[in-house]
Enzyme design. Sequence first.
Site, PDB file in Angstrom:
ATOM      1  N   ASP A 233     -11.829  -9.171   6.338  1.00 13.25           N
ATOM      2  CA  ASP A 233     -13.074  -8.938   5.706  1.00 13.25           C
ATOM      3  C   ASP A 233     -13.632 -10.624   5.369  1.00 13.25           C
ATOM      4  OD1 ASP A 233     -12.740  -6.411   5.414  1.00 13.25           O
ATOM      5  OD2 ASP A 233     -13.727  -6.487   3.293  1.00 13.25           O
TER       6      ASP A 233
ATOM      7  N   ASP B 294      -2.855 -18.506   0.679  1.00 13.21           N
ATOM      8  CA  ASP B 294      -3.835 -19.234   0.020  1.00 13.21           C
ATOM      9  C   ASP B 294      -4.568 -20.221   0.878  1.00 13.21           C
ATOM     10  OD1 ASP B 294      -1.435 -20.213  -0.240  1.00 13.21           O
ATOM     11  OD2 ASP B 294      -1.557 -20.688  -2.409  1.00 13.21           O
TER      12      ASP B 294
ATOM     13  N   LYS C 212       3.691 -15.472   2.034  1.00  9.09           N
ATOM     14  CA  LYS C 212       3.407 -16.136   0.684  1.00  9.09           C
ATOM     15  C   LYS C 212       4.998 -16.662   0.461  1.00  9.09           C
ATOM     16  CE  LYS C 212       1.660 -17.792  -2.845  1.00  9.09           C
ATOM     17  NZ  LYS C 212       0.652 -19.236  -2.903  1.00  9.09           N
TER      18      LYS C 212
ATOM     19  N   TYR D 150       0.829  -1.204   0.183  1.00 10.81           N
ATOM     20  CA  TYR D 150       0.193   0.122   0.212  1.00 10.81           C
ATOM     21  C   TYR D 150       0.744   1.164   0.125  1.00 10.81           C
ATOM     22  CZ  TYR D 150      -4.027  -2.918   0.896  1.00 10.81           C
ATOM     23  OH  TYR D 150      -4.960  -4.121   1.088  1.00 10.81           O
TER      24      TYR D 150
ATOM     25  N   ASP E  42      -5.638  -7.253   5.423  1.00 11.45           N
ATOM     26  CA  ASP E  42      -6.758  -6.424   4.846  1.00 11.45           C
ATOM     27  C   ASP E  42      -7.945  -7.373   4.567  1.00 11.45           C
ATOM     28  OD1 ASP E  42      -8.433  -4.406   3.979  1.00 11.45           O
ATOM     29  OD2 ASP E  42      -7.256  -3.530   2.616  1.00 11.45           O
TER      30      ASP E  42
END
Length: 348
Positions: free
Chosen positions: A238, A210, A178, A124, A234
Amino acid sequence: MINILILPGDGIGPEIMKQAVKIIKTCIYLGYKINILYNYIGGISLDKNRQPLTENTIKICLNSDAIILGCVGGYKWNNSPLKPELGLLMLRKKLNLFANIRPIKCPFKNIDFLIIRELNGGIYYGKPKGISKQLINNVPTWYSYDTEIYNEQEIIRIVKLSFNLSLNRKKKITSIDKSNVLISSKLWRKIVNYISNFYQNIKVNHLYIDYATIELIKNYNNFDVVITSNIFGDIISDQCSLLTGSLGMLPSVSINNKSTCLFEPCHGSAPDIAGKNIANPIGILLSLVMLFEYLLNNKILSNKLFYSIYKILSFGFCTIDMKNFFKFKKIISTEEFGDLVNYYFLYD
Ligand code: NAD
């Protein structure tokens, strides 16, 4: 005197914030010394000041004990060169809010774990980022890029904080990365393993992002403290709102090395339902629970508010987003939910 800065933001922000302010005003009525200040961030700040966050607002933030933020963004600013979301990214950076703690909790289903999201680094903020036209195979082609970047110090501070928080919980950490593909994740994993040497009583395991998305939903009881990077945090928070019933249920606190804390729900400005008085205010109300606990160190107030919220839910009342979850059946508005919580907070 505690100075609390209110930044309602955009979309459903002002509607849900109104419910949090009711509770703060009740605290003032009960004798707590709280000073409420208001200011702008996001789209509303763009409209008023042509910037998503002004220097003046940053100054007020730095002089406040806590900030409560609604949410930013909306269709109205889709074509604006400066985006409302930039205000939030600037605020996190200027206040050095490097850790975002998101409790995933649902007493009805016995769910209780924390997601700790790194908030000041990663893709970001990473540079270079940009968009330009380049000749690719002799064809002028748009070319865009972002950079996932972490330095050692950024990783160490979030990992240390997570281990320390874990000491007061089940002493179990899951780090999500990852590292089978990303070099920045390899460094992340190496540092988690290094720091774990200093916390022999904490059990650590690693998951790739994943597969973690499946495990978090299927075997949520295996998690206690989850640590991850900005973008992964993030997304998985959610996703984990599926466990608690609605995205509108999740609170958070962002912290730095000093004392200013930012309390905000995890959801966005929900422009699809803004202005309809149907938004779920629980995310912001639970953020206030965290404020009472973390900032005021007042367990009585935080428990009182937490149980007022869950009392209303246990009576079967909920906002429309929760209608298919658990045994809720009486759909009420944002205002009605806020009023009921405030009533029980004051009188029960
Ligand atoms: P969103 O979180 O705003 O909404 C996703 C879905 O969840 C929508 O259907 C929405 O109606 C619902 N929802 C969200 N919060 C709710 C609540 N409290 N009660 C009931 N339903 C709720 O995400 P989005 O649609 O991807 O983004 C909308 C805008 O919000 C965008 O501009 C985005 O950039 C911004 N955003 C801001 C923040 C923030 O302020 N922290 C976070 C995420 C997205």
